[in-house]
Write a protein that holds these residues in place. Structure first.
Motif, PDB file in Angstrom:
ATOM      1  N   UNK A 146      -8.417 -15.523   7.337  1.00 58.80           N
ATOM      2  CA  UNK A 146      -8.937 -14.861   8.530  1.00 58.80           C
ATOM      3  C   UNK A 146     -10.343 -15.392   8.791  1.00 58.80           C
ATOM      4  N   UNK A 147     -10.765 -15.503  10.026  1.00 64.90           N
ATOM      5  CA  UNK A 147     -10.131 -15.163  11.278  1.00 64.90           C
ATOM      6  C   UNK A 147      -8.963 -16.102  11.552  1.00 64.90           C
ATOM      7  N   UNK A 148      -7.822 -15.534  11.991  1.00 58.64           N
ATOM      8  CA  UNK A 148      -6.633 -16.327  12.251  1.00 58.64           C
ATOM      9  C   UNK A 148      -6.694 -16.948  13.640  1.00 58.64           C
ATOM     10  N   UNK A 149      -6.302 -18.223  13.719  1.00 57.73           N
ATOM     11  CA  UNK A 149      -6.322 -18.930  15.001  1.00 57.73           C
ATOM     12  C   UNK A 149      -5.407 -18.268  16.017  1.00 57.73           C
ATOM     13  N   UNK A 150      -4.291 -17.693  15.548  1.00 54.39           N
ATOM     14  CA  UNK A 150      -3.318 -17.109  16.463  1.00 54.39           C
ATOM     15  C   UNK A 150      -3.585 -15.662  16.830  1.00 54.39           C
ATOM     16  N   UNK A 151      -4.711 -15.110  16.377  1.00 56.54           N
ATOM     17  CA  UNK A 151      -5.077 -13.721  16.688  1.00 56.54           C
ATOM     18  C   UNK A 151      -6.143 -13.687  17.780  1.00 56.54           C
ATOM     19  N   UNK A 152      -6.148 -12.602  18.531  1.00 53.04           N
ATOM     20  CA  UNK A 152      -7.238 -12.370  19.476  1.00 53.04           C
ATOM     21  C   UNK A 152      -8.485 -11.944  18.705  1.00 53.04           C
ATOM     22  N   UNK A 153      -9.626 -11.953  19.365  1.00 49.20           N
ATOM     23  CA  UNK A 153     -10.867 -11.509  18.728  1.00 49.20           C
ATOM     24  C   UNK A 153     -10.740 -10.056  18.272  1.00 49.20           C
ATOM     25  N   UNK A 154     -10.085  -9.232  19.096  1.00 45.96           N
ATOM     26  CA  UNK A 154      -9.925  -7.823  18.751  1.00 45.96           C
ATOM     27  C   UNK A 154      -9.040  -7.655  17.521  1.00 45.96           C
ATOM     28  N   UNK A 155      -7.979  -8.455  17.415  1.00 44.37           N
ATOM     29  CA  UNK A 155      -7.094  -8.385  16.258  1.00 44.37           C
ATOM     30  C   UNK A 155      -7.807  -8.837  14.985  1.00 44.37           C
ATOM     31  N   UNK A 200     -11.030  -8.621  14.520  1.00 47.46           N
ATOM     32  CA  UNK A 200     -11.971  -7.539  14.217  1.00 47.46           C
ATOM     33  C   UNK A 200     -11.255  -6.394  13.509  1.00 47.46           C
ATOM     34  N   UNK A 201     -10.007  -6.134  13.914  1.00 41.98           N
ATOM     35  CA  UNK A 201      -9.229  -5.088  13.260  1.00 41.98           C
ATOM     36  C   UNK A 201      -9.003  -5.390  11.793  1.00 41.98           C
ATOM     37  N   UNK A 202      -8.748  -6.649  11.480  1.00 44.97           N
ATOM     38  CA  UNK A 202      -8.601  -7.049  10.076  1.00 44.97           C
ATOM     39  C   UNK A 202      -9.887  -6.773   9.306  1.00 44.97           C
ATOM     40  N   UNK A 203     -11.025  -7.111   9.908  1.00 43.07           N
ATOM     41  CA  UNK A 203     -12.306  -6.919   9.220  1.00 43.07           C
ATOM     42  C   UNK A 203     -12.583  -5.438   8.962  1.00 43.07           C
ATOM     43  N   UNK A 204     -12.211  -4.591   9.914  1.00 42.69           N
ATOM     44  CA  UNK A 204     -12.367  -3.143   9.723  1.00 42.69           C
ATOM     45  C   UNK A 204     -11.425  -2.636   8.639  1.00 42.69           C
ATOM     46  N   UNK A 205     -10.180  -3.129   8.677  1.00 44.13           N
ATOM     47  CA  UNK A 205      -9.156  -2.691   7.743  1.00 44.13           C
ATOM     48  C   UNK A 205      -9.601  -2.926   6.303  1.00 44.13           C
ATOM     49  N   UNK A 206     -10.173  -4.100   6.036  1.00 44.76           N
ATOM     50  CA  UNK A 206     -10.607  -4.447   4.681  1.00 44.76           C
ATOM     51  C   UNK A 206     -12.084  -4.173   4.443  1.00 44.76           C
ATOM     52  N   UNK A 207     -12.752  -3.612   5.441  1.00 40.64           N
ATOM     53  CA  UNK A 207     -14.175  -3.352   5.320  1.00 40.64           C
ATOM     54  C   UNK A 207     -14.522  -1.890   5.492  1.00 40.64           C
ATOM     55  N   UNK A 208     -15.238  -1.586   6.533  1.00 43.39           N
ATOM     56  CA  UNK A 208     -15.810  -0.262   6.715  1.00 43.39           C
ATOM     57  C   UNK A 208     -14.780   0.858   6.795  1.00 43.39           C
ATOM     58  N   UNK A 209     -13.625   0.603   7.403  1.00 38.79           N
ATOM     59  CA  UNK A 209     -12.606   1.649   7.546  1.00 38.79           C
ATOM     60  C   UNK A 209     -11.886   1.940   6.230  1.00 38.79           C
ATOM     61  N   UNK A 210     -11.881   0.980   5.301  1.00 33.70           N
ATOM     62  CA  UNK A 210     -11.320   1.129   3.960  1.00 33.70           C
ATOM     63  C   UNK A 210      -9.824   1.494   3.969  1.00 33.70           C
ATOM     64  N   UNK A 211      -9.101   1.037   4.985  1.00 34.95           N
ATOM     65  CA  UNK A 211      -7.654   1.277   5.030  1.00 34.95           C
ATOM     66  C   UNK A 211      -6.957   0.645   3.827  1.00 34.95           C
ATOM     67  N   UNK A 212      -7.511  -0.483   3.365  1.00 40.99           N
ATOM     68  CA  UNK A 212      -6.889  -1.238   2.284  1.00 40.99           C
ATOM     69  C   UNK A 212      -6.827  -0.454   0.985  1.00 40.99           C
ATOM     70  N   UNK A 213      -7.587   0.635   0.873  1.00 38.14           N
ATOM     71  CA  UNK A 213      -7.574   1.417  -0.363  1.00 38.14           C
ATOM     72  C   UNK A 213      -6.155   1.861  -0.718  1.00 38.14           C
ATOM     73  N   UNK A 214      -5.381   2.238   0.293  1.00 36.00           N
ATOM     74  CA  UNK A 214      -3.981   2.620   0.070  1.00 36.00           C
ATOM     75  C   UNK A 214      -3.005   1.559   0.578  1.00 36.00           C
ATOM     76  N   UNK A 215      -3.378   0.881   1.644  1.00 37.74           N
ATOM     77  CA  UNK A 215      -2.440   0.002   2.349  1.00 37.74           C
ATOM     78  C   UNK A 215      -2.672  -1.462   1.981  1.00 37.74           C
TER      79      UNK A 215
END
Length: 322
Positions: free
Chosen positions: A268-277, A279-294
């Motif tokens: 990441x950042x993936x060439x085939x993703x939009x900027x928003x997508x 950014x969603x990855x960065x949140x998922x593995x960063x501040x939002x901490x979704x990766x803790x379970x997912x």
């Protein structure tokens, strides 16, 4: 050794073309309702039998199959929006009784990797690593598919009386997915509602494919006797597990999978993703901490077989639904 035997069994499938009674089988799988669009030649005998069992309407009123509640275009969950919004569980074959669980996905729980080893869902464990003793790894919402129910709890020897090569090839399919199939919707009065295992066996034997595929997959004739019906029924569960663990059912072909596969550096950042997508990855593995379970592995979302779950159960404070 198991890889060699699997290759032999797959190559032997070409012999099926010599039997006119099975020609419909070769051309019919691709036309099954909700079937994935994979070539029949990619499936072993056991996987193809599992696929047939999954889509065959083995039920009280011959109106309901496994695919009724696990539809391909909704990730292997129930695809009826009205039911999902109001009733949640699905009405059974008799048109009156209603199941007591929302159908969980039948995809990605367990699967075979490139070398044919099972990955994904762990066996049921009453001592989850890093947490107080609690169940984890069950294939149902309530965790009842523990991974050793067929052999340990029900004391059924799936490979009794067979050549040892079958155990070598098929042992990997025993586990939570096979337990889930063995549970079993076929004879659950709230679901497909067949009276017993014997009637399931006789319906399968009466299909255009049941006897041939059973013999090709297990090396025995399909005789529905009460003496052997437990072993036969368990073998049906293993076949269902084999197809559900195959790449025919687990495609890993989401937008994320495709973008990652074609990305220049595979990061990441993936060439085939939009900027928003991205950014969603960065949140998922960063501040939002979704990766803790997912998260299946600590790979920042670039693992080839990422399933976005750690297979643990968590009490998030939602009241029990009676």
């Amino acid at each position: 050794m198991s890889k060699i035997l699997n290759g032999i069994m797959l190559k032997k499938k070409k012999k099926i073309q010599h039997y006119s009674a099975v020609m419909g089988l070769m051309f019919g799988v691709g036309f099954l309702p909700n079937a994935a669009n994979a070539s029949d030649q990619d499936l072993t005998y056991l996987e193809e039998m599992g696929k047939r069992l999954f889509f065959e309407k083995i039920s009280l009123s011959r109106n309901m199959s496994c695919s009724t509640c696990h539809t391909a275009d909704t990730g292997g969950t129930n695809g009826d929006s009205d039911t999902n919004l109001v009733q949640v569980a699905v009405t059974g074959s008799d048109g009156v009784m209603v199941g007591n669980l929302k159908p969980p996905t039948n995809k990605y729980a367990q699967f075979l990797n490139e070398v044919g080893d099972p990955e994904g869902l762990k066996l049921f464990d009453v001592a989850c690593p890093g947490f107080a003793p609690a169940p984890c790894g069950g294939a149902f919402w309530n965790g009842r598919a523990e991974g050793d129910l067929i052999e340990t709890v029900h004391n059924i020897d799936v490979f009794a009386g067979l050549n040892s090569k079958y155990e070598t090839m098929y042992k990997k399919y025993l586990g939570p997915v096979a337990d889930q199939a063995h549970a079993s919707p076929f004879i659950n009065p709230l679901e497909q509602a067949k009276d017993d295992k014997f009637k399931v066996c006789t319906q399968v034997r009466g299909t255009t494919w049941g006897r041939q595929l059973y013999q090709y997959a297990w090396g025995e004739h399909l005789y529905c006797s009460y003496r052997q019906v437990d072993e036969i029924f368990a073998r049906f569960a293993v076949a269902l597990s084999a197809w559900q663990m195959s790449s025919d059912n687990n495609r890993f072909d989401s937008k994320r999978d495709i973008a990652l596969k074609h990305d220049e550096d595979g990061l990441f950042d993936l060439d085939g993703f939009t900027d928003q997508e991205n950014d969603g990855h960065d949140l998922f593995y960063g501040q939002a901490r979704c990766f803790f379970c997912h998260q299946s592995g600590n790979d920042q979302g670039v693992g080839k077989f990422e399933r976005y779950t750690n297979d643990f159960y968590f009490n998030i404070g939602v009241p029990r639904n009676h």
